[in-house]
Design an enzyme around this catalytic site. Structure first.
Site, PDB file in Angstrom:
ATOM      1  N   ASP A   3       0.877  -1.169   0.000  1.00  0.00           N
ATOM      2  CA  ASP A   3       0.000   0.000   0.000  1.00  0.00           C
ATOM      3  C   ASP A   3       0.913   1.218   0.000  1.00  0.00           C
ATOM      4  OD1 ASP A   3      -1.682   2.127   0.592  1.00  0.00           O
ATOM      5  OD2 ASP A   3      -2.255   1.388   2.585  1.00  0.00           O
ATOM      6  N   LYS A  65       2.512  11.265  -3.530  1.00  0.00           N
ATOM      7  CA  LYS A  65       1.495  10.529  -4.299  1.00  0.00           C
ATOM      8  C   LYS A  65       0.615  11.486  -5.107  1.00  0.00           C
ATOM      9  CE  LYS A  65      -1.870   6.825  -3.508  1.00  0.00           C
ATOM     10  NZ  LYS A  65      -2.336   5.908  -2.445  1.00  0.00           N
ATOM     11  N   GLU A 145      -7.236   0.394  -4.499  1.00  0.00           N
ATOM     12  CA  GLU A 145      -7.265   0.308  -3.033  1.00  0.00           C
ATOM     13  C   GLU A 145      -8.590  -0.245  -2.489  1.00  0.00           C
ATOM     14  OE1 GLU A 145      -6.016   4.272  -2.030  1.00  0.00           O
ATOM     15  OE2 GLU A 145      -3.997   3.889  -2.776  1.00  0.00           O
ATOM     16  N   ASP A 168     -12.881   5.334   2.844  1.00  0.00           N
ATOM     17  CA  ASP A 168     -11.444   5.394   3.111  1.00  0.00           C
ATOM     18  C   ASP A 168     -11.016   6.818   3.457  1.00  0.00           C
ATOM     19  OD1 ASP A 168      -8.669   5.410   3.082  1.00  0.00           O
ATOM     20  OD2 ASP A 168      -8.461   4.317   1.198  1.00  0.00           O
TER      21      ASP A 168
HETATM   22 MG    MG Z   1      -4.602   4.751   2.346  1.00  0.00          MG
END
Ligand code: MG
Ligand code: ADP
Length: 344
Positions: A3, A65, A145, A168
């Site tokens: 991840d 990211k 994800e 999330d």
């Molecule tokens: Mg995350």
């Protein structure tokens, strides 16, 4: 399974008993801050790098990211006469995860499944593959994800023909996804998010509150001083995390030979961050609309991201969906766990 997160990254594998398991890093943490610090010719990744973010911001890269897939014209980081793109910075994070995992397991880590947000486009996915390649990983697959989260929670356990809502809330991003599970197939019905909403916004509200209290008492703003700012920031995060399990936490603020003890409660935290919870609620409603479903047709709500540990989030979801959200898998580990399951 990796991840590669905006604020934290994690790596997992399937152990000798066939069970997925997080591999702790060299500092014995299950998750590693996605932060890179350039100290002269040395490159430091993780907690030590994060601690330098306030002190030497020009030598620290955070939230890389958000830059994935950008061209050189759009983003690069310069250090020591060398230019790094986002894939190169990300590869440094992956290298640390790989190196630490190899030390812990005593084997070479070669193949990996890496996760990306569902909304990532082709060039952002390409940049993620490139980051893996630069870290000398053989990237078997890039998976979404929310899909990884569903795998970690157990598609079998969820059952067939079920609508699943993945909520999330991480450190700097908020993603919502509606999926349909049909047998072994996971179909994405809709996905949305706010990439400027996450745990950091809760931290910032606490920091503002503390500085306000200090100013009321002493007439000076501790946030003017970088050292004091960093100190308040780490105490704010500590208090936030404490309030996820206890109702009250003191925050001590020292600045200019003055000291203030603030009694910080769950009620205060909920009051000063109510607007953030509302922003989450609005996006939940939008993505349900996009999936052409209403909240009562959702069978399971999966909690992903460290910030879903906050009781105010669980309460809001309970109200919105009329059922208890599933928190049976560690929210900041489940994406890496799901990636490892896919990898196996
Ligand atoms: Mg995350
Ligand atoms: P990412 O954005 O990289 O996916 P995570 O899912 O690991 O990150 O979430 C990190 C965020 O979760 C941070 O803002 C952190 O402060 C927050 N967090 C972790 N544990 C708790 C907790 N017990 N209570 C409240 N917030 C938490």
């Amino acid at each position: 399974g990796i991840d590669l997160g905006t604020t934290y990254s994690a790596i997992a594998y399937i152990n000798e008993f066939g069970k997925p398991e997080i591999i702790p890093n060299e500092e014995q943490s299950m998750i590693t801050p996605s932060v890179v610090y350039f100290e002269g010719s040395r490159i430091i990744v993780g907690e030590d790098a994060r601690n330098m973010a306030v002190v030497e911001p020009s030598k620290v890269v955070e939230y890389v990211k958000r830059q994935m897939g950008k061209t050189r014209d759009e983003w690069y980081f310069e250090h020591g006469g060398k230019e790094y793109n986002a894939a190169e910075i990300s590869s440094l994070i992956l290298s640390k995860l790989k190196r630490d995992a190899e030390k812990t397991l005593g084997v070479t880590v070669r193949d990996a499944v890496i996760t990306v947000p569902a909304y990532f486009n082709e060039s952002q996915r390409e940049a993620t593959v490139e980051a893996g390649r630069l870290a000398k990983l053989n990237v078997l697959r890039i998976i979404n994800e929310p899909t990884a989260a569903a795998l970690a929670y157990g598609v079998h356990k969820i059952g067939s023909n079920k609508n699943v809502f993945v909520f999330d809330l991480g450190g700097g991003t908020f993603d919502v996804t509606v999926m349909k599970i049909e047998g072994k197939h996971i179909q994405m019905l809709a996905t949305n998010g706010d990439h400027m909403l996450g745990g950091k916004d809760w931290d910032d509200e606490i920091i503002k509150y503390v500085s306000g209290q200090f100013q009321t008492k002493f007439g000076i703003d501790p946030l003017d001083d970088i050292q004091a700012y960093q100190d308040i920031q780490s105490r704010a995060v500590q208090a936030k995390i404490a309030l996820s399990s206890i109702p009250k936490a003191n925050i001590i603020c020292n600045y200019a030979s003055k000291s203030l003890k603030i009694e910080f409660t769950k009620e205060i935290l909920e009051r000063i961050t109510a607007n953030l919870v509302d922003r989450c609620k609005t996006l939940v409603e939008i993505v349900l609309d996009e999936a052409k479903l209403n909240s009562s047709s959702i069978d399971t709500v999966l909690l992903v991201g460290g910030s879903t540990r906050m009781p105010m989030i669980k309460e809001k979801l309970r109200k919105l969906f009329g059922k208890e959200p599933d928190a049976s898998v560690n929210p900041d580990e489940c994406v890496a766990i799901g990636a490892a399951i896919q990898g196996a």
